[in-house]
Motif scaffolding. Structure first.
Motif, PDB file in Angstrom:
ATOM      1  N   SER A   1      -5.534  -2.377  -6.554  1.00 58.20           N
ATOM      2  CA  SER A   1      -6.600  -1.914  -7.442  1.00 58.20           C
ATOM      3  C   SER A   1      -6.670  -0.399  -7.463  1.00 58.20           C
ATOM      4  N   PHE A   2      -6.346   0.228  -6.367  1.00 60.86           N
ATOM      5  CA  PHE A   2      -6.405   1.689  -6.298  1.00 60.86           C
ATOM      6  C   PHE A   2      -5.352   2.299  -7.208  1.00 60.86           C
ATOM      7  N   ALA A   3      -4.189   1.672  -7.314  1.00 63.11           N
ATOM      8  CA  ALA A   3      -3.109   2.202  -8.163  1.00 63.11           C
ATOM      9  C   ALA A   3      -3.528   2.224  -9.619  1.00 63.11           C
ATOM     10  N   GLY A   4      -4.245   1.207 -10.072  1.00 58.45           N
ATOM     11  CA  GLY A   4      -4.691   1.192 -11.455  1.00 58.45           C
ATOM     12  C   GLY A   4      -5.717   2.276 -11.726  1.00 58.45           C
ATOM     13  N   LEU A   5      -6.566   2.610 -10.751  1.00 60.23           N
ATOM     14  CA  LEU A   5      -7.575   3.646 -10.944  1.00 60.23           C
ATOM     15  C   LEU A   5      -6.963   5.029 -10.971  1.00 60.23           C
ATOM     16  N   VAL A   6      -5.866   5.226 -10.271  1.00 63.30           N
ATOM     17  CA  VAL A   6      -5.222   6.531 -10.260  1.00 63.30           C
ATOM     18  C   VAL A   6      -4.697   6.856 -11.646  1.00 63.30           C
TER      19      VAL A   6
ATOM     20  N   GLY B   1      -7.451  13.028   5.461  1.00 68.34           N
ATOM     21  CA  GLY B   1      -6.864  11.710   5.702  1.00 68.34           C
ATOM     22  C   GLY B   1      -5.388  11.758   5.417  1.00 68.34           C
ATOM     23  N   SER B   2      -4.543  11.437   6.392  1.00 66.40           N
ATOM     24  CA  SER B   2      -3.094  11.563   6.220  1.00 66.40           C
ATOM     25  C   SER B   2      -2.432  10.185   6.352  1.00 66.40           C
ATOM     26  N   LYS B   3      -1.763   9.790   5.244  1.00 65.95           N
ATOM     27  CA  LYS B   3      -1.004   8.536   5.199  1.00 65.95           C
ATOM     28  C   LYS B   3      -1.850   7.354   5.666  1.00 65.95           C
ATOM     29  N   VAL B   4      -2.952   7.207   4.984  1.00 62.89           N
ATOM     30  CA  VAL B   4      -3.873   6.124   5.313  1.00 62.89           C
ATOM     31  C   VAL B   4      -3.419   4.858   4.591  1.00 62.89           C
ATOM     32  N   PRO B   5      -3.123   3.764   5.319  1.00 63.71           N
ATOM     33  CA  PRO B   5      -2.696   2.522   4.643  1.00 63.71           C
ATOM     34  C   PRO B   5      -3.876   1.853   3.944  1.00 63.71           C
ATOM     35  N   LEU B   6      -3.665   1.408   2.700  1.00 63.75           N
ATOM     36  CA  LEU B   6      -4.725   0.777   1.931  1.00 63.75           C
ATOM     37  C   LEU B   6      -4.658  -0.743   1.986  1.00 63.75           C
ATOM     38  N   TYR B   7      -3.534  -1.301   2.352  1.00 65.85           N
ATOM     39  CA  TYR B   7      -3.339  -2.751   2.453  1.00 65.85           C
ATOM     40  C   TYR B   7      -3.763  -3.441   1.151  1.00 65.85           C
ATOM     41  N   GLY B   8      -4.721  -4.387   1.220  1.00 66.55           N
ATOM     42  CA  GLY B   8      -5.064  -5.169   0.027  1.00 66.55           C
ATOM     43  C   GLY B   8      -5.734  -4.352  -1.053  1.00 66.55           C
ATOM     44  N   ALA B   9      -6.332  -3.227  -0.709  1.00 69.52           N
ATOM     45  CA  ALA B   9      -7.006  -2.408  -1.718  1.00 69.52           C
ATOM     46  C   ALA B   9      -6.041  -1.513  -2.480  1.00 69.52           C
ATOM     47  N   GLY B  10      -4.782  -1.523  -2.095  1.00 67.30           N
ATOM     48  CA  GLY B  10      -3.824  -0.621  -2.737  1.00 67.30           C
ATOM     49  C   GLY B  10      -3.550  -0.976  -4.171  1.00 67.30           C
TER      50      GLY B  10
ATOM     51  N   TYR C   1      -2.499  12.636  -2.596  1.00 69.37           N
ATOM     52  CA  TYR C   1      -1.161  12.038  -2.735  1.00 69.37           C
ATOM     53  C   TYR C   1      -1.288  10.539  -2.523  1.00 69.37           C
ATOM     54  N   PHE C   2      -0.703   9.755  -3.490  1.00 68.63           N
ATOM     55  CA  PHE C   2      -0.718   8.296  -3.396  1.00 68.63           C
ATOM     56  C   PHE C   2       0.713   7.784  -3.608  1.00 68.63           C
ATOM     57  N   GLY C   3       1.171   6.905  -2.718  1.00 67.45           N
ATOM     58  CA  GLY C   3       2.537   6.392  -2.852  1.00 67.45           C
ATOM     59  C   GLY C   3       2.773   5.228  -1.920  1.00 67.45           C
TER      60      GLY C   3
END
Length: 308
Positions: free
Chosen positions: A247-252, A236-245, A162-164
């Motif tokens: 780039s991660f959204a585009g990969l999803v 891993g539950s509700k792990v904050p990605l901060y600055g990596a979020g 889950y990503f959000g």
């Protein structure tokens, strides 16, 4: 010729030593030997031998005192001779001292001195046993180092993804990720004479430098010359990605997310109780491309992982 007898000598001595003599004359000292105790060897001298008594030159010396002193000295001398050696008489009847014979044999004395005491012998035996035991343990330990456990990661399975949007504990808004997955790996113990205790540090699934899921291998004991398949769950539950979020959204959206699986497996074999232990560690790193919409196991080839 006129022959002087013993009586004439005594009479001459008495006249010359009388107080009325006008000129002093040199006094003659006579010694008379006492009869020998050995009756068989000195039968002919019994009548002519008496106990030896010294003649005192000084008129001030008391015969009784001198006799008493001589008696004491004679007793000490005889006692010393009795302890140290023995006496015998020669052919003339005179006492002849025998060479003193020591009662202690010096050979045995020095032999006892040179020998080690029981306490020293026990101490030396204990030291020798410890040294032999240490050499034995070192040899066993050296051989055990050759039997390094072998590990291979077989597959990775994504169970939940889950990503959000969300916020961390401080209230900062950021991208949040929740992951639930597992890995399967095999462990081989090549040791022929001891088993191993297998454990690991935390198994981390990482994106960039952020740990998105973690797990740990349950410690277990593995028999000698055996293979075992183990599974590790990572969450891993509700792990904050901060600055990596971003780039991660585009990969999803592209459905392929590159991640790294990093952990370390440790093994310990107790060879001689807890005195001799064989320890090994193996660092594992695997590259994984995760499909967020696919829950099928991903087979991990040996080339995708490094073991050192």
């Amino acid at each position: 010729m006129h022959t002087n007898t013993d009586s004439d000598d005594v009479t001459s001595f008495n006249h010359s030593s009388s107080p009325t003599s006008s000129s002093p004359q040199k006094r003659t000292v006579y010694y008379v030997q006492s009869p020998s105790r050995d009756s068989s060897s000195h039968d002919g001298d019994k009548s002519s031998t008496m106990q030896a008594t010294p003649y005192f030159h000084s008129p001030m010396d008391s015969p009784l005192h001198s006799a008493s002193s001589a008696s004491r000295l004679s007793g000490v001398y005889n006692s010393a001779l009795t302890k140290k050696g023995s006496m015998k008489s020669n052919d003339k009847g005179w006492p002849e001292c025998k060479v003193i014979e020591e009662e202690v044999e010096y050979g045995d004395f020095y032999h006892e001195r040179e020998g080690l005491s029981k306490r020293t012998q026990i101490f030396c035996a204990a030291i020798g046993f410890i040294l032999i035991f240490c050499v034995f343990c070192f040899t066993i330990w050296s051989v055990s180092r050759l039997y390094k456990p072998e590990l291979s990661v077989k597959s990775f399975t994504l169970h939940n993804f889950y990503f959000g949007e969300g916020s961390d504990l401080t209230g900062v808004a950021t991208k949040m990720l929740t992951v639930n997955c597992s890995i399967i790996m095999t462990v081989h113990n090549p040791a022929t004479f001891f088993g191993i205790h297998v454990s690991s540090n935390p198994v981390n699934l990482m994106y960039s430098e952020v740990t998105v899921a973690t797990g740990e291998l349950n410690k277990y004991f593995q028999q000698r010359k055996s293979n075992r398949t183990v599974s590790v769950n990572l969450q891993g539950s509700k792990v904050p990605l901060y600055g990596a979020g971003a780039s991660f959204a585009g990969l999803v959206d592209n459905q392929k997310i590159p991640m790294m699986l990093i952990f370390e497996v440790r093994s310990q074999g107790n060879i001689v109780g807890k005195l001799v232990k064989s320890k090994h560690s193996l660092h594992v790193s695997c590259s994984i491309a995760i499909d967020s919409h696919n829950n099928k196991p991903i087979n991990l080839k040996h080339s995708l992982c490094t073991y050192d």
